[in-house]
Write an enzyme that holds these catalytic residues in place. Structure first.
Site, PDB file in Angstrom:
ATOM      1  N   ARG A 170      12.599  -0.286  -1.249  1.00  0.00           N
ATOM      2  CA  ARG A 170      12.661  -1.514  -2.033  1.00  0.00           C
ATOM      3  C   ARG A 170      11.743  -1.346  -3.239  1.00  0.00           C
ATOM      4  NH1 ARG A 170       8.297  -4.847  -1.407  1.00  0.00           N
ATOM      5  NH2 ARG A 170       6.801  -4.259   0.187  1.00  0.00           N
ATOM      6  N   ARG A 174       9.946  -9.600  -9.378  1.00  0.00           N
ATOM      7  CA  ARG A 174       9.553 -11.005  -9.348  1.00  0.00           C
ATOM      8  C   ARG A 174      10.141 -11.728 -10.545  1.00  0.00           C
ATOM      9  NH1 ARG A 174       3.290 -10.050  -8.490  1.00  0.00           N
ATOM     10  NH2 ARG A 174       3.278  -9.437  -6.304  1.00  0.00           N
ATOM     11  N   ARG A 247       1.697  15.562  -0.055  1.00  0.00           N
ATOM     12  CA  ARG A 247       1.501  15.677  -1.492  1.00  0.00           C
ATOM     13  C   ARG A 247       0.000  15.585  -1.731  1.00  0.00           C
ATOM     14  NH1 ARG A 247       4.145  17.772  -5.292  1.00  0.00           N
ATOM     15  NH2 ARG A 247       3.805  16.158  -6.853  1.00  0.00           N
ATOM     16  N   ARG A 278      -1.641   8.312 -13.923  1.00  0.00           N
ATOM     17  CA  ARG A 278      -2.379   7.124 -14.317  1.00  0.00           C
ATOM     18  C   ARG A 278      -3.786   7.477 -14.769  1.00  0.00           C
ATOM     19  NH1 ARG A 278      -3.315   3.790  -8.626  1.00  0.00           N
ATOM     20  NH2 ARG A 278      -4.150   5.486  -7.364  1.00  0.00           N
ATOM     21  N   GLU A 298      -5.397  10.974 -13.097  1.00  0.00           N
ATOM     22  CA  GLU A 298      -4.904  11.346 -11.766  1.00  0.00           C
ATOM     23  C   GLU A 298      -3.622  12.159 -11.907  1.00  0.00           C
ATOM     24  OE1 GLU A 298      -3.226   8.758  -8.091  1.00  0.00           O
ATOM     25  OE2 GLU A 298      -5.269   8.272  -8.717  1.00  0.00           O
ATOM     26  N   TYR A 346       0.881   6.901   5.948  1.00  0.00           N
ATOM     27  CA  TYR A 346       0.221   6.242   4.832  1.00  0.00           C
ATOM     28  C   TYR A 346      -0.395   4.956   5.358  1.00  0.00           C
ATOM     29  CZ  TYR A 346      -0.809   3.952   0.479  1.00  0.00           C
ATOM     30  OH  TYR A 346      -1.480   3.331  -0.535  1.00  0.00           O
ATOM     31  N   ASP A 348      -2.887   1.650   4.309  1.00  0.00           N
ATOM     32  CA  ASP A 348      -3.773   0.856   3.469  1.00  0.00           C
ATOM     33  C   ASP A 348      -5.086   0.666   4.210  1.00  0.00           C
ATOM     34  OD1 ASP A 348      -2.100   0.483   1.274  1.00  0.00           O
ATOM     35  OD2 ASP A 348      -1.125  -1.266   2.169  1.00  0.00           O
TER      36      ASP A 348
END
Length: 365
Positions: A170, A174, A247, A278, A298, A346, A348
């Site tokens: 996804r 917004r 990665r 970035r 980065e 992954y 958070d």
């Protein structure tokens, strides 16, 4: 001395567990092969600016228990993540929202934006065969070409039409003028940096740095009844089934003799030609007014054995390989695996903390 637990890795999982174990009267030895605590969340002061040494770490969660937990460790500011996208000098707001669409198409209403996106989706296949088709089916061609394609190809080192569709399940779109990247209820940065939190977590606990568990396993393993291991699970088992894929990242950090370099903490470079993904300007995480500034470029990188692993490649083959390692790990009740590398996922920061707290509850009570 004999310890109850030998904790390998001083990132969030290991540090939170050691903190909870100490509260229950258990003794822990925490070791880390790096020269500092905090894992990838480590921050260090440069010219009065807390610098995120391993990329931007912005704390966000909807879990009140976790939010209360971290606020006992540090005071959080009210930073809201609102990254900017730079496409060949054109500036767009992220995530994709009405500010983005207004800049792209000169429109002002959600109905206009929806009509353009629906039209650009066109005859995208119902079952996308690759990431390019998947992205266009979600956000249309303009957003894909300017804000998804180049960034994603740099991140993964492959053309979007050669990447599997499932990587982008996804894309947040917004139809409001809201630049807050996260939807979580709580968000902020610990004032003074994340290292402050880890110092609090590990207060009163023996920590040995520059200590590689696998290199010194024969001497270290007998020191404790149980091991909590947060390093790569495949490496622990000497890659007996083959290495899991990742990665990697490379960082270039620079101190600049200017007050404000880019006007935002995070600017993504979404064209393919700019080699980095970035630039982070660290002072903006804490609304700094220092006369100098620190930036970090980065760069995504291919990962090879021995490189620092950052992002697990959770495709079907690697997920199946991880399950083999997890089954092997379950055979030894004296060793527990946790965290991003131990669980090959992954994570958070809030999810790592919650996972460590849940593990501690099962292990210690």
């Amino acid at each position: 001395m004999k310890y109850d637990y030998l904790v390998v890795g001083a990132g969030f999982f290991g540090s939170v567990f050691a903190h909870e174990a100490q509260k229950q009267g258990k003794t822990c030895l925490v070791i880390d092969k790096r020269s500092h605590i905090g894992g990838n969340c480590y921050t260090e002061m440069v010219e009065g600016i807390p610098v995120h040494r391993y990329g931007a770490h912005i704390f966000h969660t909807s879990n009140k228990e976790v939010w209360n937990y971290v606020n006992e460790l540090a005071e959080f500011n009210h930073y809201v993540n609102s990254p900017i996208a730079n496409f060949h000098g054109e500036i767009y707001n992220m995530p994709f929202n009405m500010n983005t669409f207004s800049k792209l198409w000169g429109i002002s209403t959600p109905a206009e934006a929806k009509a353009i996106i629906d039209r650009q989706k066109g005859d995208a296949p119902a079952e996308p065969r690759n990431l390019e088709e998947q992205a266009i089916s979600l956000v249309g061609r303009d957003i894909y070409e300017k804000l998804v394609k180049g960034y994603t190809e740099k991140q993964w080192g492959r053309s979007c039409d050669q990447l599997p569709a499932f990587i982008i399940k996804r894309l947040p779109v917004r139809f409001t003028y809201n630049n807050n990247y996260f939807n979580d209820r709580y968000q902020g940065i610990p004032m003074g940096g994340y290292t402050v939190m880890f110092e609090k977590l590990l207060e009163g606990i023996e920590v040995r740095l520059n200590c590689d568990y696998l290199e010194h396993k024969e001497q270290l393993r007998p020191l404790a009844d149980k091991v909590v291991y947060t390093g790569p699970i495949d490496q622990y088992f000497d890659f007996c089934y083959g290495p899991l894929q990742y990665r990697s990242l490379r960082f270039e950090t620079e101190l600049l003799n200017e007050e404000n370099h880019q006007g935002n903490a995070v600017v993504n470079y979404t064209d393919r030609e700019t080699p980095y993904t970035r630039i982070i300007e660290h002072k903006h995480f804490e609304f700094g007014t220092q006369p100098k500034t620190v930036i970090t470029r980065e760069y995504p990188a291919d990962w090879h054995l021995g490189d620092e692993p950052y992002y697990a490649v959770n495709d079907e083959a690697n997920s199946a390989l991880y399950q083999r390692y997890a089954a092997k790990a379950a055979e030894d009740p004296t060793v527990s695996f946790g965290g991003r590398l131990g669980e090959y996922k992954y994570y958070d920061m809030d999810k790592v903390i919650l996972s460590a707290l849940e593990f501690a509850r099962k292990e210690l009570f």
